[in-house]
Write an enzyme that holds these catalytic residues in place. Structure first.
Site, short mmCIF file in Angstrom:
data_model
loop_
_atom_site.label_atom_id
_atom_site.label_comp_id
_atom_site.label_asym_id
_atom_site.label_seq_id
_atom_site.Cartn_x
_atom_site.Cartn_y
_atom_site.Cartn_z
N ILE A 115 0.84 -1.19 0.00
CA ILE A 115 0.00 0.00 0.00
C ILE A 115 0.88 1.24 0.00
O ILE A 115 1.79 1.36 0.81
CB ILE A 115 -0.92 0.02 1.25
CG1 ILE A 115 -1.77 -1.25 1.30
CG2 ILE A 115 -1.79 1.28 1.25
CD1 ILE A 115 -2.46 -1.47 2.64
N CYS A 116 0.58 2.17 -0.91
CA CYS A 116 1.28 3.46 -0.94
C CYS A 116 0.42 4.46 -0.18
O CYS A 116 -0.59 4.94 -0.68
CB CYS A 116 1.49 3.91 -2.38
SG CYS A 116 2.37 5.48 -2.49
N LEU A 117 0.82 4.71 1.04
CA LEU A 117 0.08 5.62 1.92
C LEU A 117 1.10 6.33 2.79
O LEU A 117 1.90 5.67 3.47
CB LEU A 117 -0.93 4.83 2.76
CG LEU A 117 -1.86 5.60 3.68
CD1 LEU A 117 -2.74 6.58 2.90
CD2 LEU A 117 -2.74 4.64 4.47
#
Length: 183
Positions: free
Chosen positions: A115-117
């Site tokens: 996840i790109c967060l």
């Protein structure tokens, strides 16, 4: 000369011992924080029906979550499983979180579930909890960021303005991978 070597060895052993003690203290603090979060999760089960966080029976540093897809999105009706790997330096360092359920989303790697967060990277704060990380992931599902994609196909659809194509693909994968089985 022999005395100098012995002193150096003793200093090295002392440094190793102190480093080990600091690690144990960090682990104890992490365990205490995770136990506190576990108790909060037990109390909030009714308060937040969109998130179900579960601690591994044998390892407090491993958690899974089931999150419901946000309403009025292509993920609505889906239930998505997340895997949490919590570092021993938690809450000073963020947990590693990934989707175990396949999802078509620009900020989620399709194969690995990464996840790109920002809060899981450079914007992490010890004020975040595993529960609040789940809420942030649900918010990301509803509001994708196509300019920093891990899934380029998904990001390209949104960047080119093909919202209908993106939603169609996301809905299809939600039905295939995240819909509760009937019967």
């Amino acid at each position: 000369m022999q005395l100098l070597k012995r002193d150096s060895v003793n200093l090295l052993l002392e440094e190793i011992y102190l480093g080990h003690q600091r690690l144990l203290i960090n682990m104890q603090a992490s365990r205490a924080r995770l136990l506190k979060e576990y108790k909060e999760v037990q109390r909030e089960k009714v308060a937040d029906p969109d998130i179900q966080l579960v601690c591994d029976d044998s390892n407090i540093f491993k958690w899974t979550a089931l999150i419901k897809g946000p309403s009025e999105t292509p993920f609505e009706g889906g239930v998505f499983q997340l895997a949490f790997s919590v570092p021993e330096q938690y809450p000073l360092q963020p947990p590693q979180v990934r989707f175990l359920t396949k999802i078509f989303h620009p900020n989620v790697h399709f194969k690995t579930g990464e996840i790109c967060l920002d809060i899981l990277k450079n914007a992490w704060s010890p004020a975040w909890t595993l529960q609040s990380v789940c809420r942030a992931i649900i918010a990301l599902m509803a509001h994708p960021e196509p300019d920093s994609p891990l899934n380029c196909d998904s990001g390209n659809l949104l960047r080119s303005g093909d919202v209908r194509g993106y939603q169609s693909m996301a809905r299809m994968y939600t039905r295939l991978a995240a819909s509760p089985k009937k019967g």
